[in-house]
Design an enzyme around this catalytic site. Structure first.
Site, mmCIF file in Angstrom:
data_model
loop_
_atom_site.group_PDB
_atom_site.id
_atom_site.type_symbol
_atom_site.label_atom_id
_atom_site.label_comp_id
_atom_site.label_asym_id
_atom_site.label_seq_id
_atom_site.Cartn_x
_atom_site.Cartn_y
_atom_site.Cartn_z
ATOM 1 N N GLU A 16 0.847 -1.192 0.000
ATOM 2 C CA GLU A 16 0.000 0.000 0.000
ATOM 3 C C GLU A 16 0.882 1.241 0.000
ATOM 4 O O GLU A 16 2.093 1.164 0.215
ATOM 5 C CB GLU A 16 -0.914 0.019 1.241
ATOM 6 C CG GLU A 16 -1.714 -1.245 1.487
ATOM 7 C CD GLU A 16 -2.742 -1.557 0.419
ATOM 8 O OE1 GLU A 16 -3.165 -0.636 -0.289
ATOM 9 O OE2 GLU A 16 -3.122 -2.743 0.299
ATOM 10 N N ASP A 17 0.263 2.396 -0.230
ATOM 11 C CA ASP A 17 0.979 3.658 -0.128
ATOM 12 C C ASP A 17 1.383 3.891 1.323
ATOM 13 O O ASP A 17 0.797 3.333 2.264
ATOM 14 C CB ASP A 17 0.089 4.808 -0.607
ATOM 15 C CG ASP A 17 -0.223 4.714 -2.087
ATOM 16 O OD1 ASP A 17 0.558 4.075 -2.819
ATOM 17 O OD2 ASP A 17 -1.259 5.266 -2.521
ATOM 18 N N VAL A 18 2.358 4.770 1.533
ATOM 19 C CA VAL A 18 2.893 4.992 2.872
ATOM 20 C C VAL A 18 1.868 5.636 3.810
ATOM 21 O O VAL A 18 2.015 5.550 5.032
ATOM 22 C CB VAL A 18 4.167 5.869 2.818
ATOM 23 C CG1 VAL A 18 5.283 5.141 2.095
ATOM 24 C CG2 VAL A 18 3.888 7.217 2.151
ATOM 25 N N ARG A 68 -0.315 8.959 -10.607
ATOM 26 C CA ARG A 68 0.689 9.055 -9.538
ATOM 27 C C ARG A 68 1.755 7.968 -9.613
ATOM 28 O O ARG A 68 2.816 8.102 -8.980
ATOM 29 C CB ARG A 68 0.007 9.030 -8.170
ATOM 30 C CG ARG A 68 -0.755 7.753 -7.872
ATOM 31 C CD ARG A 68 -1.571 7.882 -6.594
ATOM 32 N NE ARG A 68 -2.453 6.738 -6.409
ATOM 33 C CZ ARG A 68 -2.100 5.626 -5.774
ATOM 34 N NH1 ARG A 68 -0.877 5.522 -5.269
ATOM 35 N NH2 ARG A 68 -2.960 4.628 -5.632
ATOM 36 N N LYS A 126 -7.965 4.740 -4.190
ATOM 37 C CA LYS A 126 -8.001 6.199 -4.291
ATOM 38 C C LYS A 126 -8.555 6.631 -5.638
ATOM 39 O O LYS A 126 -9.361 7.563 -5.739
ATOM 40 C CB LYS A 126 -6.593 6.771 -4.086
ATOM 41 C CG LYS A 126 -6.040 6.558 -2.683
ATOM 42 C CD LYS A 126 -4.610 7.051 -2.576
ATOM 43 C CE LYS A 126 -4.048 6.846 -1.185
ATOM 44 N NZ LYS A 126 -2.637 7.276 -1.063
#
Length: 213
Positions: free
Chosen positions: A27-29, A133, A173
């Protein structure tokens, strides 16, 4: 990193030539991993011992769990190489449960029935282009991904909490804000208004592995 926090105490006690870390997705931070956690495998290349005593595994687990509040470890165990296929096979077949806080341009706080009607999806198939992104590090492609179900709670005007059950690999997201139309359909499509995600948590990775020890 999470990898360093998990493998550090292991490699401090078991001498190897090399260690290879892999986990059930990433996952993203800014995304928390909650629930029972994320399965991982640490392959030890040319270890100086072939069998790791259960007491040593428990010691390592205790060290991790008492040395930091950033991660926690459970069910640490030695496995055979063939068992790692379960982790690989689950990359696309497993489902994941997320919770998120979402802002919506349209206020549905006085229209809960209408909101329920719009979010009553079952196995909604998305077409997701590589998100803007991550374009700098991913091949640009369009992938079908499935949102199995959506539950909601109205927190206040223009603010919702959503629980999403999705196919592994779904960009959450981008499903919420559509990524300038690169994910379709999106929450924006379902609600017919702009939407954005304020926070995101992984509630569960739905795979029955590793076994409890």
């Amino acid at each position: 990193s999470v990898q360093d926090l998990l493998q550090g105490p292991i490699l401090a006690r078991i001498k190897v030539d090399e260690a290879r870390f892999s986990s059930a997705g990433r996952e993203d931070v800014d995304v928390r991993m909650l629930g029972s956690g994320r399965p991982f495998v640490l392959e030890l290349v040319n270890p100086r011992t072939r069998s790791i005593a259960p007491a040593l595994l428990q010691e390592i687990q205790t060290v991790v769990n008492t040395s930091t509040t950033m991660v926690a470890m459970r069910d640490l165990q030695q496995i055979e190489r063939d068992a790692t296929n379960i982790l690989k096979d689950g990359e696309e077949s497993k489902t994941k449960t997320y919770s998120c806080i979402v802002w919506t341009e349209k206020d549905y706080s006085t229209q809960p029935d209408e909101l329920a009607r719009r979010l009553a999806v079952t196995d909604l198939v998305l077409q997701q282009m590589t998100p803007i992104r991550v374009m700098h590090r991913r091949v640009i492609s369009t992938r079908p991904k499935t949102v199995h179900s959506i539950r909601f709670e109205i927190l206040k005007p223009n603010l919702l909490r959503l629980w999403l059950s999705t196919q592994a690999g779904t960009y959450i997201k981008e499903f919420v804000h559509s990524d300038f139309g690169r994910t379709s359909p999106s929450l924006c499509t379902l609600l017919e208004c702009d939407a954005d995600i304020l926070s995101l948590d992984v509630e569960a990775i739905n795979m029955e592995w590793p076994p409890t020890v």
